[in-house]
Design a protein around this motif. Structure first.
Motif, PDB file in Angstrom:
ATOM      1  N   ARG A 115      -1.894  -0.915  -3.888  1.00 27.04           N
ATOM      2  CA  ARG A 115      -3.041  -0.047  -3.632  1.00 27.04           C
ATOM      3  C   ARG A 115      -2.513   1.348  -3.304  1.00 27.04           C
ATOM      4  O   ARG A 115      -1.626   1.506  -2.472  1.00 27.04           O
ATOM      5  N   THR A 122      -3.127   4.905  -1.585  1.00 28.57           N
ATOM      6  CA  THR A 122      -3.923   5.385  -0.466  1.00 28.57           C
ATOM      7  C   THR A 122      -3.511   6.817  -0.147  1.00 28.57           C
ATOM      8  O   THR A 122      -2.691   7.421  -0.815  1.00 28.57           O
ATOM      9  N   ARG A 133       0.857  -1.177   0.000  1.00 25.91           N
ATOM     10  CA  ARG A 133       0.000   0.000   0.000  1.00 25.91           C
ATOM     11  C   ARG A 133       0.897   1.233   0.000  1.00 25.91           C
ATOM     12  O   ARG A 133       1.707   1.418   0.908  1.00 25.91           O
ATOM     13  N   ARG A 165       3.417  -1.343   4.034  1.00 26.38           N
ATOM     14  CA  ARG A 165       2.957  -0.018   3.639  1.00 26.38           C
ATOM     15  C   ARG A 165       4.152   0.912   3.472  1.00 26.38           C
ATOM     16  O   ARG A 165       5.148   0.776   4.187  1.00 26.38           O
TER      17      ARG A 165
END
Length: 335
Positions: free
Chosen positions: A72, A74, A23, A268
């Motif tokens: 992803r 974000t 992420r 992340r």
């Protein structure tokens, strides 16, 4: 791409878990101020502390070389970052199995088609209430109608799947669980219900006061619909259930009640370039320093990421008693 990945280049931690999902936060800024995510009066990062879009692209490229199959984007709210479509276009060309974004939906009315054309495959849209006044209280400044328009624009743009994300808070929006399920069914969407995560000190409420478990939410849904477990795998933490009379799937993200650490395959990268090895711990490595020390050479970045896998902890230790061990807010963590 992934056919070229060998065991020596895979990202495997000390517990044998292979990291296949990253992420990437593209900004800590947001046009909402959701009560569970950030303070009402936020101080955002200075520009020079934030990764450039080119640096985020380099990180994405190296992770795909190391076997990552899903990225992803974000935030904060990723769609408030100027030039984000160029980043989407670049990452969309990397051959990922899954490329997604989490958004509050406010910018989708005018950006959904361009995001789809740039290569984004899936969208998660945060939606915690269908009551306009309650929605504004939770987001502090959000416009529910604009978000609903954004969801419709995304449907018209033809994304593979669109999923709603709802953080359920007892006494705040737990009375809307069935309404949110009905919206998902009516519009052909999936939905995940999320237990509130204790990140950052917030002033709106105490988290022990509003904690609502996934089991509680499932009990509410099953007063109307029977839920059956599915084998759906999205590389994320949701556990999905099906309803016999609908294609919509219902997911539960349960960091408290059903810890999902055993098969965690995620890391992340914050917008300031910290590689976070766990949402619920502060184990991290500074990738920004490596990026800027070696602006033309990705090998040091690659090796830093590989070495960082040894820092990934076995599990997080969230509590529901109001104790906050992680002081960073969710908007700086990245979704």
């Amino acid at each position: 791409m992934n056919s070229l990945i060998t065991p020596a280049t895979q990202l495997v931690d000390r517990f044998g878990r292979q990291v296949r999902y990253v992420r990437l936060s593209v900004t800590d800024r947001c046009d909402f101020r959701c009560v569970y995510c950030m303070s009402e009066k936020m101080t955002f990062l200075p520009r020079d502390q934030v990764l450039t879009l080119e640096e985020i692209g380099r990180i994405a490229h190296v992770f795909t070389e190391l076997g990552v199959e899903k990225i992803r984007l974000t935030g904060g709210e990723p769609l408030v970052r100027r030039g984000v479509l160029e980043l989407v276009d670049y990452i969309g060309s990397l051959g990922l199995r899954d490329f997604a974004m989490t958004t509050n939906g406010s910018q989708l009315p005018h950006m959904a088609k361009a995001l789809k054309a740039a290569g984004l495959k899936r969208l998660n849209v945060s939606l915690d209430s269908l009551d306009a006044d309650k929605f504004r209280r939770i987001t502090r400044i959000g416009d529910l109608n604009k978000v609903l328009e954004g969801i419709d624009a995304a449907r018209e743009a033809g994304f593979e799947r669109i999923k709603l994300n709802a953080v359920v808070m007892r006494g705040r929006n737990d009375d809307e669980v069935l309404d949110l399920v009905e919206l998902a069914r009516e519009r052909g969407l999936d939905i995940s219900f999320i237990e509130e995560m204790p990140l950052g000190h917030i002033s709106d409420h105490t988290r022990d006061e509003t904690y609502c478990s996934s089991d509680d939410v499932r009990d509410i849904i099953e007063t109307r619909y029977s839920l059956s477990p599915t084998s759906t795998q999205t590389a994320g933490p949701s556990r999905y259930y099906a309803m016999a009379d609908s294609d919509s799937q219902i997911g539960f993200i349960s960091p408290h009640s059903h810890n999902f650490c055993g098969d965690c395959n995620r890391v992340r990268v914050t917008v300031e370039g910290r590689l976070l090895l766990c949402l619920g711990n502060e184990h991290s490595v500074d990738l920004k320093e490596v990026l800027r020390q070696y602006p033309k050479d990705n090998e040091p970045l690659r090796q830093t990421i590989i070495d960082a896998m040894d820092l990934k902890p076995e599990k997080h230790h969230f509590t529901t008693d109001g104790d906050v061990q992680i002081v960073r807010f969710m908007n700086t963590t990245g979704g």
